[in-house]
Enzyme design. Structure first.
Site, PDB file in Angstrom:
ATOM      1  N   ALA A  93      39.615  49.780  34.908  1.00 17.15           N
ATOM      2  CA  ALA A  93      38.556  50.287  33.898  1.00 17.15           C
ATOM      3  C   ALA A  93      38.742  51.782  34.060  1.00 17.15           C
ATOM      4  O   ALA A  93      39.259  52.476  35.053  1.00 17.15           O
ATOM      5  CB  ALA A  93      37.053  50.246  34.377  1.00 17.15           C
ATOM      6  N   ASP A  94      38.607  52.601  33.125  1.00 16.98           N
ATOM      7  CA  ASP A  94      38.698  54.106  32.872  1.00 16.98           C
ATOM      8  C   ASP A  94      37.502  54.392  31.957  1.00 16.98           C
ATOM      9  O   ASP A  94      37.186  54.029  30.948  1.00 16.98           O
ATOM     10  CB  ASP A  94      39.949  54.405  32.171  1.00 16.98           C
TER      11      ASP A  94
END
Length: 217
Positions: A93-94
């Site tokens: 995830a970012d």
């Protein structure tokens, strides 16, 4: 979503690999109550943002880069000290904070954090998180993102400096952590709270179904 090239029994997935060292994301993954074992394996990746990327492109591409790096390391045998195999499913995830179409990253200094929060105070901004699921063996990839709108309280500079002095803002996109002391800076949110923390768990749960992985198991 990529089409499956050939039938695959995703019920044979042996492990979920979280491609993040964030303790917040690890805690949120734990809330899914998966029957799979969960391991953490994070690598440094190039986080250069291309000029033609939209904000949604940015979080999706950066999360994909993290997942891809971990897959390559596993297949190359560079993660031999871990019990990973080709039936692992990688989760990456970012998260970014967006104000006036400007991406606000982690602060580089105390003054940078103060400046960022002064820009955010009294206004609404967006938090975007890109999520990637990548099957180590097949290479099948699913990438999506979620957006949450956050409105900050009007804040005096003294209040902002007191918050920054706690040290909580130092490793946070947008220079605040909604799950901690930063909660007092926030007036309201529209959308997923956990997206602001760093991982939209409801979206992850939906994406896991594509790989026949059920939550609360």
């Amino acid at each position: 979503m990529n089409e499956r090239i050939m039938p695959y029994d995703y019920k044979s997935i042996s492990r979920l690999v979280l491609a993040s060292s964030s303790p917040r994301r690890k805690e949120l993954v734990a809330t899914l109550d998966l029957s799979l074992p969960v391991s953490v394996f994070s690598l440094d990746t190039d986080e250069t943002i291309q000029t033609d990327w939209s904000p949604s492109d940015t979080v999706e591409q950066l999360s994909l880069a993290k997942a891809t790096a971990v897959r390559q390391a596993i297949l190359a045998g560079e993660a031999a000290e871990y019990s990973f195999d080709e039936n692992s499913l990688i989760l990456a995830a970012d998260t970014i904070v967006l104000l006036d179409n400007d991406i606000l990253g982690k602060p580089s200094s105390i003054e940078d954090a103060v400046t960022t929060l002064m820009r955010l105070q009294g206004r609404e901004h967006q938090v975007l998180t890109g999520v990637t699921l990548l099957h180590t063996g097949t290479g099948e990839t699913l990438v999506q993102h979620r957006v949450t709108h956050v409105k900050m309280r009007p804040l005096a500079e003294e209040t902002i400096r007191s918050y920054v002095a706690t040290g909580e803002s130092s490793d946070k996109a947008g220079s605040y952590g909604i799950q901690g002391k930063g909660s007092i800076l926030v007036d309201s949110i529209t959308g997923c709270y956990f997206n602001v923390v760093g991982l939209p768990v409801s979206l992850v749960a939906e994406m896991l179904l594509h790989f026949d992985v059920l939550v609360l198991q």
